[in-house]
Design an enzyme around this catalytic site. Structure first.
Site, PDB file in Angstrom:
ATOM      1  N   LYS A  39       0.855  -1.180   0.000  1.00 13.73           N
ATOM      2  CA  LYS A  39       0.000   0.000   0.000  1.00 13.73           C
ATOM      3  C   LYS A  39       0.891   1.230   0.000  1.00 13.73           C
ATOM      4  O   LYS A  39       1.726   1.414   0.892  1.00 13.73           O
ATOM      5  CB  LYS A  39      -0.891  -0.016   1.236  1.00 13.73           C
ATOM      6  CG  LYS A  39      -1.772   1.218   1.330  1.00 13.73           C
ATOM      7  CD  LYS A  39      -2.730   1.139   2.504  1.00 13.73           C
ATOM      8  CE  LYS A  39      -3.536   2.414   2.624  1.00 13.73           C
ATOM      9  NZ  LYS A  39      -4.480   2.371   3.746  1.00 13.73           N
ATOM     10  N   LYS A  80      -2.146  -1.508  -3.836  1.00 11.59           N
ATOM     11  CA  LYS A  80      -3.029  -0.351  -3.738  1.00 11.59           C
ATOM     12  C   LYS A  80      -2.214   0.929  -3.791  1.00 11.59           C
ATOM     13  O   LYS A  80      -1.223   1.027  -3.085  1.00 11.59           O
ATOM     14  CB  LYS A  80      -3.789  -0.434  -2.412  1.00 11.59           C
ATOM     15  CG  LYS A  80      -4.622   0.772  -2.094  1.00 11.59           C
ATOM     16  CD  LYS A  80      -5.205   0.658  -0.719  1.00 11.59           C
ATOM     17  CE  LYS A  80      -5.966   1.932  -0.435  1.00 11.59           C
ATOM     18  NZ  LYS A  80      -6.491   1.984   0.898  1.00 11.59           N
TER      19      LYS A  80
HETATM   20  C1  PBG Z   1      -7.321   3.168   5.661  1.00 13.07           C
HETATM   21  C2  PBG Z   1      -7.616   3.116   4.226  1.00 13.07           C
HETATM   22  C3  PBG Z   1      -7.433   4.102   3.238  1.00 13.07           C
HETATM   23  C4  PBG Z   1      -8.013   3.593   2.076  1.00 13.07           C
HETATM   24  C5  PBG Z   1      -8.472   2.320   2.369  1.00 13.07           C
HETATM   25  N1  PBG Z   1      -8.189   2.029   3.702  1.00 13.07           N
HETATM   26  C6  PBG Z   1      -6.946   5.473   3.288  1.00 13.07           C
HETATM   27  C7  PBG Z   1      -5.636   5.892   3.698  1.00 13.07           C
HETATM   28  O1  PBG Z   1      -4.690   5.144   3.853  1.00 13.07           O
HETATM   29  O2  PBG Z   1      -5.567   7.102   3.924  1.00 13.07           O
HETATM   30  C8  PBG Z   1      -8.105   4.329   0.772  1.00 13.07           C
HETATM   31  C9  PBG Z   1      -9.140   3.852  -0.154  1.00 13.07           C
HETATM   32  C10 PBG Z   1      -9.454   4.745  -1.283  1.00 13.07           C
HETATM   33  O3  PBG Z   1      -8.816   5.779  -1.530  1.00 13.07           O
HETATM   34  O4  PBG Z   1     -10.400   4.405  -1.981  1.00 13.07           O
HETATM   35  N2  PBG Z   1      -6.031   3.152   6.053  1.00 13.07           N
END
Ligand code: PBG
Length: 324
Positions: free
Chosen positions: A195, A248
């Site tokens: 991520k 992601k």
């Molecule tokens: C939580 C999380 C995030 C997303 C999914 N789980 C946001 C972040 O890390 O700030 C983002 C999902 C999206 O942008 O659709 N940590």
């Protein structure tokens, strides 16, 4: 053989033949729809930067899940907006917390639905970071403890898959242990393994009310420059017990998806995140692109890159097109 004997256009003249030799099939089975649960009754707050998406109170969320399932999308990924926040996200560690309540309600009403619980603290902390802050930074090991607690309560209320999205080191192993110790050894973990610290999460942070109040997430989420490091993250998560690994965001990271699929023999998920969704919606609203066509092209490209599973706010729209 070269031209004129070989003519690659021969297989493109007729739609049936084009379909016959199509290498990538998008299926409703691959799609996961993210949804946002909020307290109250009959609440449907539009998320401005994500047209067509809402914060929904549990009564309406259950109705929405029925629509999602009717469209042929069998999986939802749940996020929650709590009534109160605290320093460590403990508000999310009870079977009575917002997402846990939502899961209980959905499971009561709908049989054939796969509920994936996103495990993180950023929606639940006063500072908006994904864990407990010590000396101005998210403390890894203390955060892992709350994530494990949160995960257990999701399993207790009937979540089908646990999906940690926080990027703490060692959390997959800790979650696997607490699940197994409590006889939830059958529940899979879908880990947000690679991520990235991405600008594409902007609209989500409006949706989940989870923007960090200071600093950024660069000390825990990955540097967008790196893909070897993504392979190390994935390798570690698999060693700790991840059943599905995730990359992601999706679109700027198709190379990472490709490598993940080819270097590890394991199901790969990709998260087509909020900013990717909103870019399509915004340009389509201006009539600068054909939104439906671009949506299908994007989802197909994520699949073609090697993703088995796609989490996308387009899920229901895409399923409705696939149903035609
Ligand atoms: C939580 C999380 C995030 C997303 C999914 N789980 C946001 C972040 O890390 O700030 C983002 C999902 C999206 O942008 O659709 N940590």
């Amino acid at each position: 053989m070269t031209f004129p004997v070989t003519r690659l256009r021969r297989l493109r003249y007729n739609g049936i033949i084009r379909d016959m030799v199509s290498e990538t099939q998008l299926s409703r089975n691959d799609l996961i729809m993210p949804l946002f649960a909020i307290y109250g009754k009959n609440v449907k707050n539009p998320i401005k930067s994500m047209p067509g998406n809402y914060q929904l109170s549990i009564d309406l969320l259950v109705e929405e899940c029925k629509k999602v399932v009717d469209a042929g999308v069998k999986s939802v990924l749940l996020f929650g907006i709590p009534e109160k926040k605290d320093e460590s996200g403990l508000i999310a560690c009870s079977t009575d917390s917002i997402v846990q309540r939502a899961i209980t309600a959905i499971k009561k009403e709908i049989k054939d639905i796969n509920i994936i619980a996103d495990v993180c603290n950023c929606e639940y902390t006063t500072h908006g970071h994904c864990g407990t802050i010590i000396d101005n930074d998210v403390h890894n090991d203390l955060t892992v403890e709350t994530l494990a607690k949160q995960s257990l309560t999701f399993a207790q209320v009937g979540a089908d898959i646990i999906a940690p999205s926080d990027m703490m080191d060692g959390r997959v192993g800790a979650i696997r242990s607490i699940l197994d110790e409590n006889k939830f050894e059958k529940i899979p973990i879908m880990s947000y393994s690679a991520k990235y610290a991405s600008g594409f999460y902007g609209p989500f942070r409006e949706a989940a009310e989870s923007a960090p109040k200071f600093g950024n997430r660069n000390t825990y989420q990955m540097n967008p420059s790196n893909s070897d490091e993504a392979m190390r993250e994935i390798e570690l998560d698999i060693a700790e017990g991840a059943d599905i690994v995730m990359v992601k965001p999706a679109l700027s990271y198709l190379d990472v998806i490709y490598r993940a699929k080819h270097e590890f023999n394991i199901p790969v998920a990709a998260y087509n995140v909020s900013g990717e969704f909103s870019m399509v919606k915004a340009t389509a609203q201006k009539d600068w692109i054909d939104g439906a066509r671009v949506m299908m092209e994007i989802l197909t490209s994520i699949k073609r890159a090697g993703s088995d599973i796609i989490i996308t706010y387009h899920a229901v729209e895409a399923a409705n097109l696939l149903n035609k």
